[in-house]
Design an enzyme around this catalytic site. Structure first.
Site, PDB file in Angstrom:
ATOM      1  N   SER A 141     -69.793  15.819 -64.259  1.00 33.18           N
ATOM      2  CA  SER A 141     -71.212  15.896 -63.933  1.00 33.18           C
ATOM      3  C   SER A 141     -71.989  16.304 -65.172  1.00 33.18           C
ATOM      4  O   SER A 141     -71.477  17.042 -66.020  1.00 33.18           O
ATOM      5  CB  SER A 141     -71.397  16.932 -62.822  1.00 33.18           C
ATOM      6  N   HIS A 163     -58.414   9.095 -35.731  1.00 30.07           N
ATOM      7  CA  HIS A 163     -59.779   9.664 -35.660  1.00 30.07           C
ATOM      8  C   HIS A 163     -60.011  10.685 -36.768  1.00 30.07           C
ATOM      9  O   HIS A 163     -60.809  11.603 -36.617  1.00 30.07           O
ATOM     10  CB  HIS A 163     -60.040  10.325 -34.300  1.00 30.07           C
TER      11      HIS A 163
END
Ligand code: ARG
Length: 492
Positions: free
Chosen positions: A279, A158
């Site tokens: 970026s 999980h």
């Protein structure tokens, strides 16, 4: 411009550019142009051997075909004036060798068996390349696992810290999944590498052809018996796209982890710069773009599979032009999958793992709580559910040590564990990441001794897979060389 020899008899009227483009398979046919020449050569050798075509005409055709084979299919054959590469090559052949000779190559066949043979020939090369990429990737995973048998890390369920494991164990899980991907593709190969030639349109032909001979010449493992099925089916392509989609799901899960692990939240891995981007505005950024694109390619490959499935569903026997629409999806799917795996090998071998950081997370979140419960079971003969509740209550109350365990045991069972002899050292040992991992030494477990065995077994399997891929490649290239030598002798 060459005349389109296929259309000229039955049809007239200039087609608009729109119609031509809509009907043409020329773009995708660039992938099978080389295969088409091989199919032509095999068919011609067979017609000649069966005396369906005479020596002089066979020689004239073979010279043109081998000329194209040497220099590459001429650009004029790819003109959108032709419906497809089969019409293009035949038209160029007739323009070069004359119709008296060149007009005989299409005896006893149809574009339907021709195109199916071309797709199978090119697809088998793509599969072999993919099998090699899988072998390479698995060897990178095994080498990396070998180095990290004692690199501890958290294992997750999980996506919550669950139990400690090792990086080797984690990488071996992927190696095992990729070895099943190998098996699926390898299994599909056997059904791809069969010859549809001789089926002609679908009902075979009245000429005395020899189907087995063309199959042998081209290195196929045999023929597809029923000639209607031979031209109608693309299940072999569906099977490959399905296997590749499943393989891309494995790839995508690994890429997802590479993305997560390279985030500073985790800081487990640093990917090498060539696989990353930055970026345009944030100068500090190093983004794991290759892994992201690869994760997305899973959608593209599964999309190709879905398109192919839906194009073929509901088609009546036998050949339908719809089948042409499937082929570009096949080539897009195989290319995306091959490129992904090749880049993935490079990305993994250039990655640096921060093993200290991984280890610091290995025991976090009381990841060894199961081991404490197991210790209580073994030491005090408690039922596992009782031990599970005691440890769970201690965790709920804040932490795992002798005092909290005692408090929890009192709440749950009415007596403390100290009364039974529990010591601080015992708790510390039970909480140790190394002890936890070392105790899980069953086949396939994370203990360093178990991963050493798993790596040895996986290497054996990988060697076998590597040699079976080598023999496929050798068989195929030997058949093609032998056929071209035979063709060369005829053309002399
Ligand atoms: N370009 C066609 C394809 O890819 C070749 C077969 C054409 N056959 C036909 N009967 N029109 O399927």
């Amino acid at each position: 411009m060459q005349e389109d020899v296929v259309r000229r008899g039955r049809l007239s009227g200039e087609r608009t550019q729109g119609i031509k483009q809509f009907l043409s398979s020329m773009d995708a046919d660039r992938s099978i142009a080389g295969a088409d020449l091989l199919v032509d050569i095999a068919h011609l050798l067979m017609l000649k051997r069966q005396d369906v075509i005479d020596h002089d005409n066979a020689v004239a055709i073979m010279r043109v075909l081998l000329g194209m084979q040497g220099t590459g299919v001429p650009e004029e054959a790819f003109s959108d004036h032709f419906e497809d590469i089969h019409a293009g090559i035949e038209s160029v052949l007739i323009a070069t060798a004359g119709e008296e000779a060149g007009g005989r190559l299409h005896i006893g066949r149809s574009r339907n068996d021709e195109v199916a043979a071309c797709i199978r020939l090119h697809l088998r090369d793509e599969i072999i390349e993919q099998l090699y990429s899988l072998v390479k990737l698995r060897s990178v995973l095994l080498a990396c696992a070998e180095q990290h048998r004692e690199s501890y890390m958290p294992g997750f369920t999980h996506f919550q810290h669950a139990q400690p494991t090792t990086l080797a164990h984690h990488l071996l899980a992927y190696e095992q999944a990729f070895s099943r991907d190998f098996d699926r593709l390898n299994g599909a190969y056997a059904r791809v590498n069969r010859s549809p030639l001789g089926a002609a349109a679908f009902a075979s032909t009245g000429y005395r052809i020899d189907r087995d001979y063309t199959a042998t010449l081209l290195g196929f493992d045999g023929i597809i018996m029923n000639t209607m099925d031979a031209v109608a089916t693309r299940d072999f392509a569906l099977e490959v796209l399905s296997a590749l989609s499943i393989m891309m799901v494995t790839t995508s899960r690994l890429c997802e982890e590479l993305v997560l692990w390279s985030s500073s939240f985790t800081g487990f891995i640093s990917l090498s710069d060539p696989f990353c981007s930055t970026s345009s505005i944030m100068p500090q950024k190093k983004n794991p773009d290759t892994a992201e694109i690869m994760r997305a390619k899973t959608g593209s490959v599964a999309g190709a599979y879905t398109a192919a499935l839906i194009i073929t569903k509901g088609l009546p026997m036998s050949y339908n032009r719809d089948l042409q629409e499937l082929t570009p999806h096949l080539w897009r799917g195989t290319r995306d999958a091959i490129m992904s795996l090749q880049l993935l090998s490079g990305m993994l071998s250039g990655a640096r793992f921060d093993t200290n950081r991984m280890k610091s997370e290995a025991g976090r979140g009381m990841a060894t709580a199961t081991d404490v419960a197991d210790f209580l079971v073994r030491e005090y003969n408690l039922p596992f559910r009782t031990a599970h509740s005691i440890v769970g209550r201690a965790v709920k109350n804040g932490t795992l040590d002798k005092t909290t365990l005692d408090d929890a045991a009192r709440e749950i069972t009415g007596t403390t564990l100290s009364e039974r002899g529990l010591t601080e050292e015992q708790v510390i040992t039970a909480l140790s990441v190394e002890v936890s991992v070392a105790s899980r030494d069953h086949p396939g477990g994370p203990a360093p001794s178990a991963t050493a065995e798993a790596i040895a077994l996986a290497r054996e399997r990988l060697n076998m897979d590597h040699s079976s891929t080598e023999s496929k490649k050798l068989l195929v290239s030997h058949a093609i060389e032998t056929m071209l030598a035979e063709a060369g002798r005829l053309a002399q």
